[in-house]
Write a protein that holds these residues in place. Structure first.
Motif, mmCIF file in Angstrom:
data_model
loop_
_atom_site.group_PDB
_atom_site.id
_atom_site.type_symbol
_atom_site.label_atom_id
_atom_site.label_comp_id
_atom_site.label_asym_id
_atom_site.label_seq_id
_atom_site.Cartn_x
_atom_site.Cartn_y
_atom_site.Cartn_z
ATOM 1 N N LEU A 82 0.804 -1.687 0.242
ATOM 2 C CA LEU A 82 0.052 0.029 -0.024
ATOM 3 C C LEU A 82 1.288 1.571 0.231
ATOM 4 O O LEU A 82 0.586 1.964 -0.018
ATOM 5 C CB LEU A 82 -1.380 0.052 1.392
ATOM 6 C CG LEU A 82 -2.237 -1.182 1.024
ATOM 7 C CD1 LEU A 82 -2.968 -1.263 2.836
ATOM 8 C CD2 LEU A 82 -2.770 -1.058 0.468
ATOM 9 N N GLN A 83 2.382 1.051 0.020
ATOM 10 C CA GLN A 83 3.335 2.264 0.132
ATOM 11 C C GLN A 83 3.142 2.954 -0.875
ATOM 12 O O GLN A 83 3.961 3.987 -1.339
ATOM 13 C CB GLN A 83 4.176 1.901 1.010
ATOM 14 C CG GLN A 83 3.956 1.757 2.209
ATOM 15 C CD GLN A 83 3.786 2.908 3.552
ATOM 16 O OE1 GLN A 83 4.427 3.784 3.082
ATOM 17 N NE2 GLN A 83 2.381 2.754 4.357
ATOM 18 N N PHE A 84 3.175 1.465 -2.252
ATOM 19 C CA PHE A 84 3.174 1.293 -3.401
ATOM 20 C C PHE A 84 2.667 2.228 -4.283
ATOM 21 O O PHE A 84 2.819 2.357 -5.447
ATOM 22 C CB PHE A 84 4.490 0.350 -3.756
ATOM 23 C CG PHE A 84 5.618 0.213 -3.252
ATOM 24 C CD1 PHE A 84 6.640 1.052 -4.148
ATOM 25 C CD2 PHE A 84 6.075 -0.020 -2.089
ATOM 26 C CE1 PHE A 84 7.944 1.117 -3.113
ATOM 27 C CE2 PHE A 84 7.166 0.025 -1.306
ATOM 28 C CZ PHE A 84 8.322 0.179 -2.197
ATOM 29 N N THR A 85 1.332 1.103 -4.403
ATOM 30 C CA THR A 85 -0.081 1.483 -4.949
ATOM 31 C C THR A 85 -1.245 1.467 -4.292
ATOM 32 O O THR A 85 -0.948 -0.133 -3.259
ATOM 33 C CB THR A 85 0.101 0.646 -5.713
ATOM 34 O OG1 THR A 85 -0.696 1.163 -6.908
ATOM 35 C CG2 THR A 85 0.448 -0.590 -6.059
ATOM 36 N N SER A 127 6.577 -0.929 -12.903
ATOM 37 C CA SER A 127 7.887 -0.460 -13.861
ATOM 38 C C SER A 127 7.642 -1.291 -14.746
ATOM 39 O O SER A 127 7.268 -0.355 -16.504
ATOM 40 C CB SER A 127 9.524 -0.485 -13.793
ATOM 41 O OG SER A 127 9.594 -2.139 -13.799
ATOM 42 N N LYS A 128 6.954 -2.378 -15.086
ATOM 43 C CA LYS A 128 6.382 -3.387 -16.688
ATOM 44 C C LYS A 128 4.838 -3.067 -17.218
ATOM 45 O O LYS A 128 4.868 -2.949 -18.013
ATOM 46 C CB LYS A 128 6.986 -4.846 -16.238
ATOM 47 C CG LYS A 128 7.650 -5.309 -15.938
ATOM 48 C CD LYS A 128 7.398 -7.117 -15.600
ATOM 49 C CE LYS A 128 8.561 -7.494 -16.038
ATOM 50 N NZ LYS A 128 9.023 -9.685 -15.206
ATOM 51 N N GLU A 129 4.303 -2.216 -15.607
ATOM 52 C CA GLU A 129 2.688 -2.369 -16.467
ATOM 53 C C GLU A 129 3.385 -0.926 -16.289
ATOM 54 O O GLU A 129 1.614 0.070 -16.777
ATOM 55 C CB GLU A 129 2.139 -2.359 -14.787
ATOM 56 C CG GLU A 129 2.188 -3.720 -14.013
ATOM 57 C CD GLU A 129 1.175 -5.068 -15.068
ATOM 58 O OE1 GLU A 129 -0.480 -4.232 -15.284
ATOM 59 O OE2 GLU A 129 1.064 -5.861 -15.282
ATOM 60 N N LYS A 130 3.713 0.009 -16.578
ATOM 61 C CA LYS A 130 4.056 1.590 -16.816
ATOM 62 C C LYS A 130 2.992 2.317 -15.457
ATOM 63 O O LYS A 130 2.316 3.251 -16.443
ATOM 64 C CB LYS A 130 3.574 1.526 -18.028
ATOM 65 C CG LYS A 130 5.306 1.662 -19.442
ATOM 66 C CD LYS A 130 5.192 1.850 -19.889
ATOM 67 C CE LYS A 130 6.490 1.207 -20.217
ATOM 68 N NZ LYS A 130 6.883 1.576 -22.006
ATOM 69 N N ILE A 131 2.823 2.047 -14.408
ATOM 70 C CA ILE A 131 2.028 2.618 -13.815
ATOM 71 C C ILE A 131 2.554 3.704 -12.781
ATOM 72 O O ILE A 131 3.592 3.431 -11.570
ATOM 73 C CB ILE A 131 1.164 1.431 -12.456
ATOM 74 C CG1 ILE A 131 0.696 0.704 -13.410
ATOM 75 C CG2 ILE A 131 0.216 1.814 -11.904
ATOM 76 C CD1 ILE A 131 -0.415 -0.571 -12.949
ATOM 77 N N TYR A 132 1.842 4.568 -12.731
ATOM 78 C CA TYR A 132 2.605 5.806 -11.802
ATOM 79 C C TYR A 132 1.271 6.223 -11.333
ATOM 80 O O TYR A 132 0.482 6.332 -11.470
ATOM 81 C CB TYR A 132 2.755 7.083 -13.119
ATOM 82 C CG TYR A 132 3.728 7.171 -13.772
ATOM 83 C CD1 TYR A 132 3.246 6.570 -15.162
ATOM 84 C CD2 TYR A 132 4.974 6.709 -14.020
ATOM 85 C CE1 TYR A 132 3.933 6.286 -16.259
ATOM 86 C CE2 TYR A 132 5.597 6.267 -14.311
ATOM 87 C CZ TYR A 132 5.518 6.249 -16.565
ATOM 88 O OH TYR A 132 6.785 6.089 -17.191
ATOM 89 N N VAL A 133 2.012 6.372 -9.564
ATOM 90 C CA VAL A 133 1.071 6.117 -8.370
ATOM 91 C C VAL A 133 1.025 7.360 -7.772
ATOM 92 O O VAL A 133 2.634 7.862 -7.674
ATOM 93 C CB VAL A 133 1.133 5.104 -7.531
ATOM 94 C CG1 VAL A 133 0.544 4.629 -6.538
ATOM 95 C CG2 VAL A 133 1.346 4.029 -8.051
ATOM 96 N N ASP A 134 0.030 8.421 -7.857
ATOM 97 C CA ASP A 134 -0.297 8.962 -7.214
ATOM 98 C C ASP A 134 -0.632 9.096 -5.496
ATOM 99 O O ASP A 134 -1.883 8.232 -5.535
ATOM 100 C CB ASP A 134 -1.144 10.159 -8.009
ATOM 101 C CG ASP A 134 -1.219 11.499 -6.770
ATOM 102 O OD1 ASP A 134 -1.257 12.249 -6.939
ATOM 103 O OD2 ASP A 134 -0.458 11.455 -6.280
ATOM 104 N N THR A 135 0.057 8.500 -4.708
ATOM 105 C CA THR A 135 -0.680 7.843 -3.903
ATOM 106 C C THR A 135 -1.544 9.347 -3.287
ATOM 107 O O THR A 135 -2.437 8.490 -1.641
ATOM 108 C CB THR A 135 0.183 7.089 -2.330
ATOM 109 O OG1 THR A 135 1.636 8.476 -2.172
ATOM 110 C CG2 THR A 135 0.833 6.006 -3.180
#
Length: 189
Positions: A39-42, A89-97
């Motif tokens: 949850l700290q990452f996504t 990084s594989k999914e190219k997901i950029y998270v704005d927590t």
């Protein structure tokens, strides 16, 4: 050697030697910690669950060849962090927590009464903690979590986060200063 360290060595070596009960014990003891770390990452719960599954699948598959450890939690947190970073990084997901919902669901089954009691008891404290944590950067949150929630040593945190000792100390110091300023401002006079 501390008792927990000794226990970790015994359980870990038992698991490496093929004891499935030791594997189950490791899973049950640390799955929640890995979920909270995720949850700290996504906030994408499916990615977190998939990463946990990947960590434990690889652990089981390679158990005969993995090395020794005297700190299972640190080993698993490192594995989970690496798995999350690779997956994201594989999914190219950029998270704005900051903008995502901070509610987390439990991986453990609880009855309705336990959930309601727990929510009622923790609501005010959780709201304050979430507000304070929202003042921190992602890096500060991660460092605070590892140090004060996961109780990892500074050396373990430096290794996990790829920092040198002084950088970690600076991050922790700035984080605690922000927290103190908020708490001091929030206290009634």
């Amino acid at each position: 050697m501390k008792k927990n360290t000794t226990d970790d060595v015994i359980v870990w070596n038992s698991f490496r030697n093929g004891n499935d009960e030791a594997y189950i014990l490791i899973y049950r003891k640390y799955v929640r910690d890995l979920y909270l770390q995720g949850l700290q990452f996504t906030r994408n719960k499916e990615i977190i669950k998939d990463c946990i599954q990947d960590v434990f699948t690889k652990l089981y598959k390679y158990r005969a060849t993995i090395g020794e450890t005297d700190n299972i939690k640190y080993y698993l947190l490192t594995s989970m962090r690496n798995q999350l970073l690779t997956t994201l990084s594989k999914e190219k997901i950029y998270v704005d927590t900051e903008s995502e919902n901070t509610n987390s669901e439990s991986l453990f089954e609880k009855n309705i009464e336990e959930i309601l009691i727990e929510q009622e008891e923790n609501m005010t404290l959780e709201d304050k903690i979430n507000l304070i944590m929202s003042l921190l950067t992602d890096r500060q949150k991660e460092a605070i979590r590892y140090r004060y929630i996961e109780c990892l040593s500074p050396e373990e945190i430096c290794s996990l986060m790829g920092l040198n000792y002084q950088s970690l100390q600076n991050i922790l110091s700035r984080s605690l200063k922000k927290i103190r300023q908020y708490v001091k401002k929030d206290l009634p006079e």
